[in-house]
Design a protein around this motif. Structure first.
Motif, PDB file in Angstrom:
ATOM      1  N   PRO A 317      32.301  33.462  41.435  1.00 62.40           N
ATOM      2  CA  PRO A 317      31.977  33.220  42.845  1.00 62.40           C
ATOM      3  C   PRO A 317      31.180  31.931  43.026  1.00 62.40           C
ATOM      4  O   PRO A 317      30.448  31.498  42.140  1.00 62.40           O
ATOM      5  CB  PRO A 317      31.146  34.454  43.231  1.00 62.40           C
ATOM      6  CG  PRO A 317      31.496  35.498  42.222  1.00 62.40           C
ATOM      7  CD  PRO A 317      31.780  34.756  40.953  1.00 62.40           C
ATOM      8  N   SER A 318      31.357  31.333  44.191  1.00 63.38           N
ATOM      9  CA  SER A 318      30.604  30.139  44.594  1.00 63.38           C
ATOM     10  C   SER A 318      30.841  28.950  43.676  1.00 63.38           C
ATOM     11  O   SER A 318      29.982  28.080  43.530  1.00 63.38           O
ATOM     12  CB  SER A 318      29.101  30.464  44.680  1.00 63.38           C
ATOM     13  OG  SER A 318      28.868  31.554  45.549  1.00 63.38           O
ATOM     14  N   HIS A 319      32.015  28.906  43.046  1.00 65.66           N
ATOM     15  CA  HIS A 319      32.406  27.776  42.202  1.00 65.66           C
ATOM     16  C   HIS A 319      33.677  27.099  42.721  1.00 65.66           C
ATOM     17  O   HIS A 319      34.337  26.378  41.979  1.00 65.66           O
ATOM     18  CB  HIS A 319      32.627  28.245  40.757  1.00 65.66           C
ATOM     19  CG  HIS A 319      31.376  28.421  39.967  1.00 65.66           C
ATOM     20  ND1 HIS A 319      30.364  29.289  40.353  1.00 65.66           N
ATOM     21  CD2 HIS A 319      30.952  27.842  38.816  1.00 65.66           C
ATOM     22  CE1 HIS A 319      29.391  29.238  39.465  1.00 65.66           C
ATOM     23  NE2 HIS A 319      29.723  28.366  38.525  1.00 65.66           N
ATOM     24  N   ARG A 325      39.976  37.648  47.704  1.00 71.01           N
ATOM     25  CA  ARG A 325      41.277  37.638  48.359  1.00 71.01           C
ATOM     26  C   ARG A 325      41.052  37.513  49.866  1.00 71.01           C
ATOM     27  O   ARG A 325      40.878  38.502  50.581  1.00 71.01           O
ATOM     28  CB  ARG A 325      42.074  38.898  48.022  1.00 71.01           C
ATOM     29  CG  ARG A 325      43.489  38.825  48.609  1.00 71.01           C
ATOM     30  CD  ARG A 325      44.447  39.807  47.990  1.00 71.01           C
ATOM     31  NE  ARG A 325      44.115  41.184  48.264  1.00 71.01           N
ATOM     32  CZ  ARG A 325      44.961  42.204  48.123  1.00 71.01           C
ATOM     33  NH1 ARG A 325      46.188  41.987  47.685  1.00 71.01           N
ATOM     34  NH2 ARG A 325      44.579  43.420  48.380  1.00 71.01           N
ATOM     35  N   CYS A 326      41.083  36.285  50.331  1.00 67.67           N
ATOM     36  CA  CYS A 326      40.920  35.986  51.751  1.00 67.67           C
ATOM     37  C   CYS A 326      41.460  34.580  51.977  1.00 67.67           C
ATOM     38  O   CYS A 326      41.824  33.876  51.039  1.00 67.67           O
ATOM     39  CB  CYS A 326      39.451  36.085  52.173  1.00 67.67           C
ATOM     40  SG  CYS A 326      38.342  34.936  51.332  1.00 67.67           S
ATOM     41  N   ALA A 393      31.154  35.209  49.076  1.00 73.04           N
ATOM     42  CA  ALA A 393      30.157  35.781  48.177  1.00 73.04           C
ATOM     43  C   ALA A 393      28.820  35.981  48.872  1.00 73.04           C
ATOM     44  O   ALA A 393      27.999  36.803  48.440  1.00 73.04           O
ATOM     45  CB  ALA A 393      29.967  34.883  46.949  1.00 73.04           C
ATOM     46  N   ARG A 394      28.596  35.257  49.968  1.00 74.79           N
ATOM     47  CA  ARG A 394      27.332  35.367  50.692  1.00 74.79           C
ATOM     48  C   ARG A 394      27.335  36.516  51.704  1.00 74.79           C
ATOM     49  O   ARG A 394      26.303  36.819  52.295  1.00 74.79           O
ATOM     50  CB  ARG A 394      27.007  34.046  51.386  1.00 74.79           C
ATOM     51  CG  ARG A 394      26.783  32.896  50.401  1.00 74.79           C
ATOM     52  CD  ARG A 394      26.363  31.621  51.107  1.00 74.79           C
ATOM     53  NE  ARG A 394      26.110  30.546  50.168  1.00 74.79           N
ATOM     54  CZ  ARG A 394      24.952  30.344  49.519  1.00 74.79           C
ATOM     55  NH1 ARG A 394      23.938  31.166  49.742  1.00 74.79           N
ATOM     56  NH2 ARG A 394      24.810  29.341  48.689  1.00 74.79           N
ATOM     57  N   LEU A 395      28.489  37.117  51.895  1.00 73.58           N
ATOM     58  CA  LEU A 395      28.541  38.305  52.743  1.00 73.58           C
ATOM     59  C   LEU A 395      28.123  39.519  51.934  1.00 73.58           C
ATOM     60  O   LEU A 395      28.420  39.609  50.736  1.00 73.58           O
ATOM     61  CB  LEU A 395      29.961  38.511  53.277  1.00 73.58           C
ATOM     62  CG  LEU A 395      30.569  37.374  54.109  1.00 73.58           C
ATOM     63  CD1 LEU A 395      32.030  37.679  54.419  1.00 73.58           C
ATOM     64  CD2 LEU A 395      29.776  37.174  55.393  1.00 73.58           C
ATOM     65  N   ASP A 396      27.449  40.462  52.565  1.00 72.09           N
ATOM     66  CA  ASP A 396      27.097  41.665  51.815  1.00 72.09           C
ATOM     67  C   ASP A 396      28.350  42.496  51.568  1.00 72.09           C
ATOM     68  O   ASP A 396      29.380  42.348  52.241  1.00 72.09           O
ATOM     69  CB  ASP A 396      26.027  42.479  52.553  1.00 72.09           C
ATOM     70  CG  ASP A 396      26.473  42.928  53.933  1.00 72.09           C
ATOM     71  OD1 ASP A 396      27.364  43.796  54.015  1.00 72.09           O
ATOM     72  OD2 ASP A 396      25.930  42.409  54.937  1.00 72.09           O
ATOM     73  N   SER A 397      28.267  43.374  50.585  1.00 71.38           N
ATOM     74  CA  SER A 397      29.449  44.130  50.150  1.00 71.38           C
ATOM     75  C   SER A 397      30.009  44.992  51.271  1.00 71.38           C
ATOM     76  O   SER A 397      31.230  45.166  51.376  1.00 71.38           O
ATOM     77  CB  SER A 397      29.105  44.985  48.934  1.00 71.38           C
ATOM     78  OG  SER A 397      28.040  45.872  49.226  1.00 71.38           O
ATOM     79  N   ALA A 398      29.142  45.523  52.149  1.00 70.02           N
ATOM     80  CA  ALA A 398      29.618  46.357  53.249  1.00 70.02           C
ATOM     81  C   ALA A 398      30.451  45.532  54.231  1.00 70.02           C
ATOM     82  O   ALA A 398      31.499  45.990  54.718  1.00 70.02           O
ATOM     83  CB  ALA A 398      28.432  47.006  53.969  1.00 70.02           C
ATOM     84  N   THR A 406      38.427  41.539  49.295  1.00 68.18           N
ATOM     85  CA  THR A 406      38.237  42.137  47.980  1.00 68.18           C
ATOM     86  C   THR A 406      38.169  41.070  46.901  1.00 68.18           C
ATOM     87  O   THR A 406      38.737  39.982  47.046  1.00 68.18           O
ATOM     88  CB  THR A 406      39.381  43.107  47.655  1.00 68.18           C
ATOM     89  OG1 THR A 406      40.631  42.408  47.739  1.00 68.18           O
ATOM     90  CG2 THR A 406      39.398  44.278  48.632  1.00 68.18           C
ATOM     91  N   ARG A 407      37.498  41.396  45.821  1.00 69.10           N
ATOM     92  CA  ARG A 407      37.430  40.484  44.675  1.00 69.10           C
ATOM     93  C   ARG A 407      38.764  40.541  43.927  1.00 69.10           C
ATOM     94  O   ARG A 407      39.326  41.612  43.684  1.00 69.10           O
ATOM     95  CB  ARG A 407      36.277  40.905  43.756  1.00 69.10           C
ATOM     96  CG  ARG A 407      36.095  40.049  42.515  1.00 69.10           C
ATOM     97  CD  ARG A 407      35.468  38.699  42.815  1.00 69.10           C
ATOM     98  NE  ARG A 407      35.466  37.837  41.634  1.00 69.10           N
ATOM     99  CZ  ARG A 407      34.455  37.760  40.760  1.00 69.10           C
ATOM    100  NH1 ARG A 407      33.370  38.496  40.948  1.00 69.10           N
ATOM    101  NH2 ARG A 407      34.530  36.954  39.724  1.00 69.10           N
ATOM    102  N   LEU A 408      39.274  39.395  43.580  1.00 67.24           N
ATOM    103  CA  LEU A 408      40.477  39.323  42.766  1.00 67.24           C
ATOM    104  C   LEU A 408      40.164  39.774  41.340  1.00 67.24           C
ATOM    105  O   LEU A 408      38.987  39.892  40.975  1.00 67.24           O
ATOM    106  CB  LEU A 408      41.020  37.896  42.777  1.00 67.24           C
ATOM    107  CG  LEU A 408      41.634  37.445  44.106  1.00 67.24           C
ATOM    108  CD1 LEU A 408      41.843  35.940  44.125  1.00 67.24           C
ATOM    109  CD2 LEU A 408      42.933  38.180  44.373  1.00 67.24           C
ATOM    110  N   PRO A 409      41.172  40.062  40.526  1.00 66.69           N
ATOM    111  CA  PRO A 409      40.910  40.528  39.157  1.00 66.69           C
ATOM    112  C   PRO A 409      39.902  39.655  38.431  1.00 66.69           C
ATOM    113  O   PRO A 409      39.953  38.420  38.489  1.00 66.69           O
ATOM    114  CB  PRO A 409      42.285  40.457  38.506  1.00 66.69           C
ATOM    115  CG  PRO A 409      43.241  40.725  39.629  1.00 66.69           C
ATOM    116  CD  PRO A 409      42.626  40.039  40.819  1.00 66.69           C
TER     117      PRO A 409
END
Length: 464
Positions: A317-319, A325-326, A393-398, A406-409
């Motif tokens: 994240p953040s790289h 997935r967005c 990545a700066r958004l909270d998980s909720a 969603t996070r990709l593999p």
């Protein structure tokens, strides 16, 4: 693709004779005939120019075992492609023969692989991509594609050649980095131009010793061919300057790795369908369908676009690697970035960029997967979710969960599992090729099962 017939062989021999005469007049002695294996490594056999006509008509022998090669050159045991028996024929594409300016006396041609019977080899990625491009054309569409090339340059250590010593540590994107390696970078561009590759931009990238270049867009097969040619020219020029280049996704742990971002635009009746429409930010309806198909299948696509164990060290994240997935407008943290281009040129500049892919990918497989996924979205009338502005990545998980971000593999194993259950990709690739991709990926997962990030990068660094 159709089997090779006697008439096709005669035609190929006739055209190849004319090509060979031209090559001879330019002091070319050898033609490197290349293919890319399942692990993304470029393999080759060469023929003297006086044998090129025969090779074009009857092929060059090569074992099917290369389909089962792993990244370290070990062979996947127990797989149908992994034995000592059988033979294929490499047929150089006569229309793509290119004198390689960085390798005096050499020309290059990408190969299509056929069985000795003349039937297309079902595990050949270039034939797969050619077929999918033709099927898309039958639907009335063309796909324009380009790959960005990121690589890292090192000073070789004669006492320990596998270590990494960056050729420059000048600032990211800095002119000082260019000043240090001006002759080298000029030579890269000039040798590519002289090899028929139109470079549109070159610049220092973020990490030490890292550079990026962009080439002109074209049809997917041409783009994948150029991906092979560009890397070999860069490698050759680097060696001539006493340097060593790597396109590995991760050169040392903990840094920003080398990506292989893919740009795509969908065209119909001479018009770019990525713009001028009713969708978000003016994306065309068909362009949105195509992009939505890619976004939907992206977890499975990582098995061909991020095919190495080392790829997942890069996907952080953040790289700017697009690990969620967005999608979003000019959002370099989204997996799919929508690019409009400047006012006045949007009708041809609008495109989408897939941020996750890297240069360990077999470019034919990567583009074939993107085409198949996009075509599925086009046929289904798929629509894009709400775009994301900023770093997810700066958004909270909720919040991410509520918005379906969603996070990709995060591992190659997860990507392979997604690929194995993706009916669209497996159907497009065919049972034999899909099974081979999964088997080779699992073989490389086992190869690095107990390895540390340092051991993974050390073993992968100079393979790509």
């Amino acid at each position: 693709m159709e089997p090779l017939t006697e008439q096709l062989r005669r035609d190929r021999a006739h055209r190849a004779s004319a090509v060979a005469a031209t090559l001879s007049s330019r002091d070319i002695d050898l033609v490197a005939v290349t293919w890319v294996d399942t692990s993304g490594i470029v393999r080759m056999k060469a023929v003297p120019v006086e044998r090129f006509s025969h090779a074009a008509a009857w092929g060059v022998g090569a074992s099917p075992v290369f389909d089962a090669f792993l990244v370290d050159d070990s062979i996947l045991s127990g797989h149908v492609a992994g034995g000592p028996t059988g033979d294929l024929r490499l047929y150089p594409d006569v229309e793509r023969v290119t004198p390689v300016a960085a390798l005096p006396g050499w020309a290059w041609a990408p190969a299509d692989r056929y069985a000795q019977s003349g039937a297309p080899h079902p595990r050949d990625p270039r034939l797969l991509l050619r077929r999918l491009v033709a099927e898309l054309a039958d639907d009335g569409y063309e796909l324009c594609t380009a790959i960005e090339f990121e690589w890292t340059v090192a000073h070789p250590d004669p006492h320990d050649p596998d270590t990494f010593h960056p050729a420059t540590s000048a600032p990211a994107y800095g002119m000082a980095r260019v000043s240090e390696l001006a002759a080298y970078l000029r030579d890269v561009v000039s040798k590519l131009r002289d090899s028929g590759v139109a470079v549109e931009q070159i610049h220092p990238e973020y990490e030490v010793g890292q550079f990026e270049l962009s080439v002109a867009a074209g049809d997917p097969v041409h783009t994948a061919d150029n991906a092979v040619l560009v890397r070999e020219v860069v490698r050759a020029v680097s060696g001539a300057h006493g340097l060593r280049a790597t396109f590995s996704p991760m050169v040392v742990p903990g840094v920003v790795g080398n990506g292989g971002h893919v740009h795509l635009s969908l065209w119909r009746e001479g018009m770019n369908r990525m713009c001028g429409g009713p969708g978000p930010f003016g994306i065309g309806a068909e362009g949105e369908n195509f992009a939505a198909g890619i976004l939907e299948h992206l977890p499975a696509l990582l098995a061909v676009g991020c095919p190495a164990v080392a790829s997942y060290l890069r996907l952080q994240p953040s790289h700017w690697a697009g690990v969620f997935r967005c999608w979003g407008l000019e959002n370099r943290e989204a997996a799919v970035r929508y690019i409009t281009g400047s006012e006045g040129e949007r009708d041809h500049a609008a495109n989408i960029e897939v941020k996750t892919f890297d240069a360990a990918a077999n470019p034919y497989l990567a583009l074939a997967g993107l085409l198949a996924a996009g075509r599925a979205g086009l046929r289904a009338g798929a629509t894009l979710p709400e775009p994301v502005d900023g770093d997810p990545a700066r958004l909270d998980s909720a919040t991410r969960s509520a918005r379906g971000i969603t996070r990709l593999p995060t591992t190659l194993a997860d990507a392979v599992a997604a690929f194995a259950t993706d009916d669209v990709l497996c159907a497009a690739f065919g049972d034999e090729l899909a099974d081979t991709i999964g088997s080779v990926r699992r073989g490389e997962i086992a190869l690095f099962a107990d390895a540390t990030p340092e051991e993974i990068t050390d073993a992968s660094r100079w393979r790509y």
